[in-house]
Write an enzyme that holds these catalytic residues in place. Structure first.
Site, PDB file in Angstrom:
ATOM      1  N   LYS A 152    -115.048 -46.877 -47.153  1.00  0.00           N
ATOM      2  CA  LYS A 152    -115.776 -47.394 -46.204  1.00  0.00           C
ATOM      3  C   LYS A 152    -117.105 -47.610 -46.618  1.00  0.00           C
ATOM      4  O   LYS A 152    -117.685 -48.745 -46.267  1.00  0.00           O
ATOM      5  CB  LYS A 152    -115.582 -46.369 -45.057  1.00  0.00           C
ATOM      6  CG  LYS A 152    -114.335 -46.657 -44.121  1.00  0.00           C
ATOM      7  CD  LYS A 152    -114.219 -45.455 -43.216  1.00  0.00           C
ATOM      8  CE  LYS A 152    -113.011 -45.696 -42.229  1.00  0.00           C
ATOM      9  NZ  LYS A 152    -113.158 -46.899 -41.167  1.00  0.00           N
ATOM     10  N   LYS A 243    -107.541 -55.522 -48.942  1.00  0.00           N
ATOM     11  CA  LYS A 243    -106.946 -55.913 -47.683  1.00  0.00           C
ATOM     12  C   LYS A 243    -107.798 -56.619 -46.899  1.00  0.00           C
ATOM     13  O   LYS A 243    -109.055 -56.449 -47.027  1.00  0.00           O
ATOM     14  CB  LYS A 243    -106.229 -54.848 -47.033  1.00  0.00           C
ATOM     15  CG  LYS A 243    -107.354 -53.890 -46.371  1.00  0.00           C
ATOM     16  CD  LYS A 243    -106.522 -52.753 -45.532  1.00  0.00           C
ATOM     17  CE  LYS A 243    -107.414 -51.716 -44.767  1.00  0.00           C
ATOM     18  NZ  LYS A 243    -106.864 -50.906 -43.961  1.00  0.00           N
ATOM     19  N   LYS A 246    -112.501 -56.454 -41.383  1.00  0.00           N
ATOM     20  CA  LYS A 246    -113.372 -56.668 -40.459  1.00  0.00           C
ATOM     21  C   LYS A 246    -114.881 -56.397 -41.011  1.00  0.00           C
ATOM     22  O   LYS A 246    -115.974 -57.115 -40.667  1.00  0.00           O
ATOM     23  CB  LYS A 246    -113.398 -56.145 -38.936  1.00  0.00           C
ATOM     24  CG  LYS A 246    -112.243 -56.418 -38.141  1.00  0.00           C
ATOM     25  CD  LYS A 246    -112.429 -56.064 -36.719  1.00  0.00           C
ATOM     26  CE  LYS A 246    -112.408 -54.380 -36.842  1.00  0.00           C
ATOM     27  NZ  LYS A 246    -111.024 -53.758 -37.163  1.00  0.00           N
TER      28      LYS A 246
END
Length: 383
Positions: A152, A243, A246
């Site tokens: 992240k 992948k 957003k």
């Protein structure tokens, strides 16, 4: 070491070897088999950014199938999890917009607010309250071994590798958000939690925390079932090693549900493929082409697999250009009615607020009951 943390370690160890749990870990055991808890479905999605094709195929459609197939007596909860969103920096004005957009997107895709309790996580304060209770039994070492926090941070920083991220970049909220995720699940006594493979580790933590809490304080929480949802794994158009996300900095890497046909065509035309002239389905060696075939297959009316579509394209002598044109057309055609509904809903802010308020009211009913049990169990229920 805190005795309840030792309990979590024992749960993990006995789960691996199949041994019975030590009697000391449990308050009391019954010789009778416990009745199965009633089924409850819970799922959550972050509001950051406009939903993209990967969200639609990987979360929205599987959830809609659950909404359709579960008995009417089974409670179904779907939360837009704003508290998770702020574990990474957010622009407040954009976050207000994104939360509203996510609710509108879910409704446009077919979430029925009469059947499903659709709500904003932050409107139900018991989520954060239960998270604190669970933080007191969650082991830091286990959280530090979670595989997602580095990815992240790396994505948010646009780092080339997770190796560029150190623990100096880590904030407490991001470290402990799997505990909040466990609270989201356990607050509604959920038994069915549809997740992708990348979330299995977090659900295992939620299961373990539920077991440790129950053994320390009595049976409050059902242990949720790990149900890995069959998903179409949609990859980034610009980097098929990752992948679709957003939070990826490059907007050309994803197809948003609100993209116009022209935008979709532009993004797909710029998708990374390779120099091979023909079309074959080889995910390991040709991930970019395989990703386009996967997207096409997801919307194909004849229900052909990516390999079948590749064989047909190969037989017709297609190259990457024709494949990209076909994918653009099928995606734009499928999303058109969703976009029409989205535009209708997003223009009616009053309706969105009513849906969110009603959903929060319904969610609070169960949340309040659960927290009353939790407080009483740990000794904070009154004097």
């Amino acid at each position: 070491m805190h005795p309840r943390i030792r309990g979590l370690a024992r749960v993990r160890a006995t789960a691996r070897c199949g041994a019975a749990l030590p009697a000391a870990v449990s308050r009391a055991s019954s010789s009778k088999a416990k009745a199965a808890p009633p089924e409850v479905v819970f799922s959550g999605i972050q509001p950051t950014g406009t939903p993209h094709l990967g969200n639609y195929l990987g979360l929205f459609l599987p959830f809609l199938e659950l909404q359709r197939s579960t008995p009417a007596s089974t409670p179904v909860y779907l939360s837009v999890v704003g508290l998770h969103a702020i574990t990474l920096p957010q622009d407040p004005a954009a976050l207000v917009r994104d939360r509203r957009n996510m609710l509108a997107s879910l409704l446009a895709c077919g979430v029925d607010p009469e059947r499903t309790t659709l709500f904003l996580q932050e409107d139900v304060r018991e989520h954060s309250e239960l998270a604190w209770f669970l933080n007191t039994i969650a082991p830091v070492g286990r959280l530090q071994r979670m595989t997602t926090w580095k990815s992240k941070i790396a994505t948010a920083r646009n780092a080339n590798s997770e190796d560029e991220v150190s623990e100096e970049d880590l904030r407490l909220g991001l470290l402990s958000y799997p505990v909040l995720q466990a609270a989201d699940i356990l607050l509604y006594k959920s038994t069915i939690v549809p997740v992708g493979e990348d979330q299995v580790q977090h659900l295992e933590l939620a299961r373990d925390i539920a077991q440790v809490f129950n053994r320390a304080f009595g049976d409050v929480f059902p242990v949720p079932e790990t149900r890995v949802v069959p998903q179409k794994r949609v990859l980034s158009l610009r980097d098929p090693a990752q992948k679709m996300s957003k939070s990826a900095p490059n907007p050309l890497s994803r197809i948003s549900l609100t993209d116009s046909p022209k935008d979709i065509a532009t993004k797909v035309k710029g998708a990374v493929t390779d120099s091979t002239a023909t079309i074959t389905y080889e995910p390991d060696t040709r991930p970019g082409v395989a990703n386009l075939l996967t997207i096409w297959s997801a919307f194909d009316e004849a229900k052909r697999s990516p390999a079948e579509l590749a064989a047909a394209a190969h037989a017709d002598g297609w190259g990457a250009g024709k494949l990209k044109a076909a994918v653009s057309d099928v995606v734009a055609a499928h999303l058109a009615p969703v976009q029409d509904e989205y535009r209708r809903i997003i223009a009616d802010e009053g309706y969105i607020r009513v849906v969110a308020a009603k959903g929060a009211d319904r969610a609070r009913e169960q949340a309040a009951k659960t927290m009353a049990e939790v407080r009483a169990a740990v000794g904070l229920g009154g004097i």
